[in-house]
Design an enzyme around this catalytic site. Structure first.
Site: not given
Ligand code: S3P
Length: 457
Positions: A22, A27, A122, A184, A335
């Protein structure tokens, strides 16, 4: 509304693949949309989260044709996005909202982004604040009625509104010390940094998943990394754009984790999972399993999507011993904590999960919700502010569990149902479609008894 009805069955046996990663899928779509010309992405997950990102770019005038797991994207270049023709609906996907917040803050058009009930709970201040510090006109919303009691009233939530940069305005360079490791937030700032007047320098307390950095480097973006530091200098000598590409998205290790845990839990099982992403910033769960004595064999199988390592895993049911999990290992398996909790319930001894406070602001409060679910199955569990203590080895009894709109809770509860006495019901499981479409059907093909039912809501 959909639910799972689960009975103890098995063993689980077979050779399989899991849907595309995912994080890498989001990206790959973003970088393809910004490329100069037509890219092809294969192995893309059909999950709703990646679809939300694809749809956002369609709304901005990017041609995205998806057929099964192949996406053909007619990239418009770094400056070719158009004002979205509608509100950008990110659905359940925090990654879509936070990454696009960075990209869209740098544009000369305005955007409004919304999400579903779970995403609307969130926190978004973590991207809004540093984006504002670099000159973005971005605003979040006050907590809505469904944000849980006790959440900070200073925090900002979706919907997010972004006003355009006006003629002559440009985002500024930024040096940012991130309070919490987050791919993120990091990716949001790097994407906005592509358009900034000066360098973007980011320091994380622990390196989070680094897919954005790997892709940027593979595409020739002037980005340098060292440990948990990343510096993007848009004024370096580079063509200010990149050519289209053909990338294959590896299988999602976060989805593979459910099948590996299921095989470890259900007596007599044996599974081989091919083509799974093995980026070291994502392999904490596999490292934890080895430290717990789990019989998982991992064989490297080259690279995919830019510079992403892939591997094959072979797993058989076997004894797993509880242990303490925290620190940098926890960041590399953030995760996978819910599924580790399910596994810990059948492990010998105690598993202690620490440093996981971030789990409280995922698709649900995963600490509270998992503690409740484990207790409902008859497991002895203690909730901590930043984790859980789980005593393994109790006899598990069927339970009725709600997903709270969280795909990883629904799937973790399904695993517990597969080893509990009696018939387990997991309610509200549509959310599994966000990351692992076909999860229940795949389990059935492998030998599990997981039925899906449509019920009136
Ligand atoms: C993700 C970053 C993680 C992860 C999320 C996907 C990403 O979150 O928990 O499922 O694709 O950058 P955080 O950046 O909030 O840690």
């Amino acid at each position: 509304m959909k639910r799972y009805r689960i009975r103890r069955a098995g063993p689980l046996r077979g050779r399989l693949r899991v849907p595309g990663d995912k994080s890498i899928g989001h990206r790959a779509l973003i970088f393809a949309a910004l490329a100069r010309g037509r890219s092809t992405i294969t192995g893309l997950s059909a999950g709703l989260d990646n679809r939300a990102t694809a749809e956002a770019f369609r709304a901005m005038g990017v041609g995205v044709a998806i057929d099964g797991s192949t996406a053909v994207v007619d990239g418009v270049g770094l400056t070719g996005l158009g004002m979205p023709q509608r509100v950008v609906d990110c659905g359940n996907s925090g990654t879509t909202m936070r990454l696009l917040a960075g990209l869209l803050s740098a544009q000369r058009f305005g955007t409004r982004m919304v999400g579903d009930a779970s995403l609307t709970r969130r926190p978004m201040g973590r991207v809004i604040e540093p984006l504002r510090a670099r000159g973005a006109h971005i605003a979040g919303s006050a907590p809505g009625p469904n944000v849980k009691a006790g959440a900070s009233s200073d925090e900002l939530y979706p919907p997010i509104s972004i006003a355009p940069l006006v003629e002559g305005e440009q985002l500024r360079g930024i040096e940012y010390e991130m309070p919490v490791a987050s791919a993120q937030v990091k990716s949001c700032l790097l994407l906005s940094g592509l358009y900034a007047a000066g360098p973007t320098a980011i320091h994380e307390p622990v390196l989070s998943r680094d897919h954005t950095e790997r892709m940027m480097i593979a595409l020739g973006v002037p980005l340098a990394t060292q440990g948990s530091m990343a510096v993007l200098d848009p004024n370096a000598d580079w063509p200010h754009g990149w050519d289209p590409f053909d990338w294959e998205v590896p299988g999602d290790p976060s989805s593979a984790a459910f099948l590996i845990a299921a095989a470890l839990m259900v007596p007599g099982s044996g599974l081989q999972i091919e083509g799974v992403g093995a980026n070291p910033t994502r392999t904490g769960f596999f490292d934890a399993l080895r430290a717990m004595g789990a019989p998982v064999q991992t064989t490297p199988k080259g690279f995919a999507a830019g510079d992403e390592p892939i591997a094959e895993h072979a797993v058989a049911q076997g004894a797993v011993h509880g242990r303490v999990v925290g620190g940098e290992l926890l960041v590399r398996m953030i995760d996978e904590v819910p599924v580790l909790c399910a596994l810990a319930a059948v492990a010998t001894g105690r598993t202690e999960i620490r440093d996981a406070a971030e789990l409280r602001v995922k698709e649900s409060d995963r600490i509270a919700v998992m503690a409740r679910a484990l207790a409902d199955f008859g497991c002895n569990v203690e909730e901590l502010p930043d984790g859980l203590i789980i005593e393994g080895g109790a006899t598990l009894h069927a339970a009725r569990v709600r997903s709270h709109g969280d795909h990883r809770i629904a799937m973790s509860a399904a695993l517990l149902g597969m080893v509990a006495d009696g018939e387990t019901i997991v309610d509200d499981v549509e959310c599994v479609e966000t990351s692992f479409p076909g999860f229940a059907g795949l389990l059935r093909r492998l030998g599990a008894s997981v039925d899906e039912e449509e019920v009136a809501s």
